[in-house]
Write a protein that holds these residues in place. Structure first.
Motif, PDB file in Angstrom:
ATOM      1  N   ALA A   1       0.821  -1.219   0.000  1.00  0.00           N
ATOM      2  CA  ALA A   1       0.000   0.000   0.000  1.00  0.00           C
ATOM      3  C   ALA A   1       0.856   1.272   0.000  1.00  0.00           C
ATOM      4  CB  ALA A   1      -0.926  -0.007   1.218  1.00  0.00           C
ATOM      5  N   GLY A   2       2.179   1.121   0.059  1.00  0.00           N
ATOM      6  CA  GLY A   2       3.057   2.282   0.047  1.00  0.00           C
ATOM      7  C   GLY A   2       3.177   2.981   1.391  1.00  0.00           C
ATOM      8  N   LYS A   3       2.709   2.342   2.455  1.00  0.00           N
ATOM      9  CA  LYS A   3       2.741   2.949   3.793  1.00  0.00           C
ATOM     10  C   LYS A   3       4.003   2.561   4.575  1.00  0.00           C
ATOM     11  CE  LYS A   3      -2.324   3.098   4.364  1.00  0.00           C
ATOM     12  NZ  LYS A   3      -2.537   4.154   3.469  1.00  0.00           N
ATOM     13  N   ALA A   4       4.781   1.645   4.034  1.00  0.00           N
ATOM     14  CA  ALA A   4       6.014   1.204   4.695  1.00  0.00           C
ATOM     15  C   ALA A   4       7.001   0.743   3.627  1.00  0.00           C
ATOM     16  CB  ALA A   4       5.721   0.059   5.668  1.00  0.00           C
ATOM     17  N   ASP A   5       8.254   0.686   4.007  1.00  0.00           N
ATOM     18  CA  ASP A   5       9.296   0.193   3.102  1.00  0.00           C
ATOM     19  C   ASP A   5       9.794  -1.155   3.605  1.00  0.00           C
ATOM     20  OD1 ASP A   5       9.310   2.490   1.450  1.00  0.00           O
ATOM     21  OD2 ASP A   5      10.581   3.547   2.897  1.00  0.00           O
ATOM     22  N   TYR A   6      10.141  -2.024   2.670  1.00  0.00           N
ATOM     23  CA  TYR A   6      10.726  -3.313   3.043  1.00  0.00           C
ATOM     24  C   TYR A   6      12.139  -3.045   3.565  1.00  0.00           C
ATOM     25  CZ  TYR A   6      11.348  -8.361   2.931  1.00  0.00           C
ATOM     26  OH  TYR A   6      11.530  -9.673   3.298  1.00  0.00           O
ATOM     27  N   PRO A   7      12.496  -3.599   4.728  1.00  0.00           N
ATOM     28  CA  PRO A   7      13.844  -3.359   5.274  1.00  0.00           C
ATOM     29  C   PRO A   7      14.936  -3.834   4.311  1.00  0.00           C
ATOM     30  CG  PRO A   7      12.442  -4.513   6.858  1.00  0.00           C
ATOM     31  CD  PRO A   7      11.703  -4.488   5.561  1.00  0.00           C
ATOM     32  N   THR A   8      16.042  -3.114   4.306  1.00  0.00           N
ATOM     33  CA  THR A   8      17.155  -3.490   3.431  1.00  0.00           C
ATOM     34  C   THR A   8      18.211  -4.260   4.223  1.00  0.00           C
ATOM     35  OG1 THR A   8      18.255  -1.392   3.865  1.00  0.00           O
ATOM     36  CG2 THR A   8      16.814  -1.490   1.927  1.00  0.00           C
ATOM     37  N   GLU A   9      19.026  -4.998   3.517  1.00  0.00           N
ATOM     38  CA  GLU A   9      20.180  -5.707   4.085  1.00  0.00           C
ATOM     39  C   GLU A   9      19.821  -6.561   5.294  1.00  0.00           C
ATOM     40  OE1 GLU A   9      23.111  -2.667   4.715  1.00  0.00           O
ATOM     41  OE2 GLU A   9      23.295  -2.262   2.580  1.00  0.00           O
ATOM     42  N   ILE A  10      18.706  -7.266   5.209  1.00  0.00           N
ATOM     43  CA  ILE A  10      18.231  -8.084   6.329  1.00  0.00           C
ATOM     44  C   ILE A  10      19.243  -9.169   6.692  1.00  0.00           C
ATOM     45  CG2 ILE A  10      16.486  -9.797   7.005  1.00  0.00           C
ATOM     46  CD1 ILE A  10      14.433  -8.041   5.506  1.00  0.00           C
ATOM     47  N   ILE A  11      19.724  -9.878   5.697  1.00  0.00           N
ATOM     48  CA  ILE A  11      20.636 -10.994   5.977  1.00  0.00           C
ATOM     49  C   ILE A  11      21.937 -10.480   6.598  1.00  0.00           C
ATOM     50  CG2 ILE A  11      21.982 -12.862   4.915  1.00  0.00           C
ATOM     51  CD1 ILE A  11      19.425 -13.296   3.150  1.00  0.00           C
ATOM     52  N   GLU A  12      22.412  -9.325   6.143  1.00  0.00           N
ATOM     53  CA  GLU A  12      23.614  -8.735   6.720  1.00  0.00           C
ATOM     54  C   GLU A  12      23.358  -8.345   8.184  1.00  0.00           C
ATOM     55  OE1 GLU A  12      22.219  -7.970   3.827  1.00  0.00           O
ATOM     56  OE2 GLU A  12      23.777  -8.271   2.307  1.00  0.00           O
ATOM     57  N   LYS A  13      22.182  -7.780   8.460  1.00  0.00           N
ATOM     58  CA  LYS A  13      21.838  -7.393   9.833  1.00  0.00           C
ATOM     59  C   LYS A  13      21.756  -8.620  10.739  1.00  0.00           C
ATOM     60  CE  LYS A  13      19.329  -3.275   8.419  1.00  0.00           C
ATOM     61  NZ  LYS A  13      18.020  -2.701   8.108  1.00  0.00           N
ATOM     62  N   LEU A  14      21.150  -9.694  10.239  1.00  0.00           N
ATOM     63  CA  LEU A  14      21.064 -10.932  11.016  1.00  0.00           C
ATOM     64  C   LEU A  14      22.461 -11.495  11.285  1.00  0.00           C
ATOM     65  CD1 LEU A  14      18.096 -12.693   9.163  1.00  0.00           C
ATOM     66  CD2 LEU A  14      18.043 -11.811  11.508  1.00  0.00           C
ATOM     67  N   SER A  15      23.273 -11.561  10.232  1.00  0.00           N
ATOM     68  CA  SER A  15      24.625 -12.132  10.339  1.00  0.00           C
ATOM     69  C   SER A  15      25.498 -11.369  11.322  1.00  0.00           C
ATOM     70  CB  SER A  15      25.302 -12.159   8.968  1.00  0.00           C
ATOM     71  OG  SER A  15      24.596 -13.017   8.096  1.00  0.00           O
ATOM     72  N   ALA A  16      25.257 -10.061  11.457  1.00  0.00           N
ATOM     73  CA  ALA A  16      26.038  -9.246  12.383  1.00  0.00           C
ATOM     74  C   ALA A  16      25.678  -9.562  13.837  1.00  0.00           C
ATOM     75  CB  ALA A  16      25.811  -7.764  12.093  1.00  0.00           C
ATOM     76  N   LYS A  17      24.478 -10.120  14.060  1.00  0.00           N
ATOM     77  CA  LYS A  17      24.007 -10.371  15.424  1.00  0.00           C
ATOM     78  C   LYS A  17      24.133 -11.831  15.855  1.00  0.00           C
ATOM     79  CE  LYS A  17      20.631  -6.655  15.375  1.00  0.00           C
ATOM     80  NZ  LYS A  17      19.246  -6.273  15.471  1.00  0.00           N
ATOM     81  N   VAL A  18      23.848 -12.765  14.944  1.00  0.00           N
ATOM     82  CA  VAL A  18      23.797 -14.186  15.294  1.00  0.00           C
ATOM     83  C   VAL A  18      24.340 -15.043  14.155  1.00  0.00           C
ATOM     84  CG1 VAL A  18      21.798 -13.966  16.840  1.00  0.00           C
ATOM     85  CG2 VAL A  18      21.423 -14.411  14.419  1.00  0.00           C
ATOM     86  N   LYS A  19      24.622 -16.306  14.490  1.00  0.00           N
ATOM     87  CA  LYS A  19      25.049 -17.252  13.462  1.00  0.00           C
ATOM     88  C   LYS A  19      23.883 -17.430  12.484  1.00  0.00           C
ATOM     89  CE  LYS A  19      27.010 -21.783  12.763  1.00  0.00           C
ATOM     90  NZ  LYS A  19      27.359 -23.076  13.336  1.00  0.00           N
TER      91      LYS A  19
END
Length: 189
Positions: free
Chosen positions: A106-124
């Motif tokens: 609906a254009g009310k939010a954006d899909y988050p970017t670099e999700i896998i990179e964000k996950l990898s920075a926090k956990v295995k």
């Protein structure tokens, strides 16, 4: 020792079927198993979660925040949404696949970017493109069984007779395809 597996995704991805196959296999292997599922608007592409806990004696099907040994996400934004449920030394298996939610469409939010990179920075984190591999097998609907294979390998559950579980619970015309999908998932982790 009780192990906790959290499966998350979007309605229609086969998250519940994968968790039911997993639960069946664990029960046939002699584990005490408890499963809980939440379908939150799953018919409309909403979030779906399934919690599977197994061990010698399981008291509750509910995984508390910080309690999952593994988080298996069928859609990558769902991995971020459910990350707080993972143990500090837990592991994420994430399907590198995007499904836009209604607010995004609906254009009310954006899909988050670099999700896998964000996950990898926090956990295995292990990222796999289950969708692509399912399409290579000839049917995109077996991405869920590819992810089931990834769970089996990640949790060291290969000794269970998964071929029997698939043969007993999948329509005969789809058995061979699902067995290939299971093997594919196990080989990706």
């Amino acid at each position: 020792m009780v192990k906790s597996i959290l499966l998350v995704g979007v309605g229609g991805q086969g998250t519940i079927l994968a968790s039911k196959l997993l639960t069946t296999g664990l029960m046939e292997a002699g584990y005490d198993v408890k499963m809980s599922e939440i379908h939150g608007m799953s018919q409309r592409g909403g979030s779906v979660s399934s919690q599977v806990r197994y061990g010698d004696k399981v008291q509750s099907p509910v995984i508390e925040i910080g309690g999952a040994d593994i988080l298996v996400s069928f859609e990558k934004m769902e991995a971020l949404r459910w990350l707080e449920y993972l143990k500090k030394d837990g592991k994420v298996v994430v399907n590198d696949f995007q499904i836009d939610s209604m607010p995004i469409l609906a254009g009310k939010a954006d899909y988050p970017t670099e999700i896998i990179e964000k996950l990898s920075a926090k956990v295995k984190t292990v990222a796999i493109d289950a969708q692509k591999h399912a399409e290579e097998l000839g049917n995109s609907k077996v991405a869920n069984v590819i992810l089931l294979g990834a769970i089996i390998k990640s949790m060291e559950l290969e000794k269970i007779d998964w071929e029997k579980i698939i043969r007993d619970n999948v329509k005969p015309k789809f058995v061979e395809l699902n067995l290939k999908a299971l093997e594919t998932g196990m080989n990706l982790v």
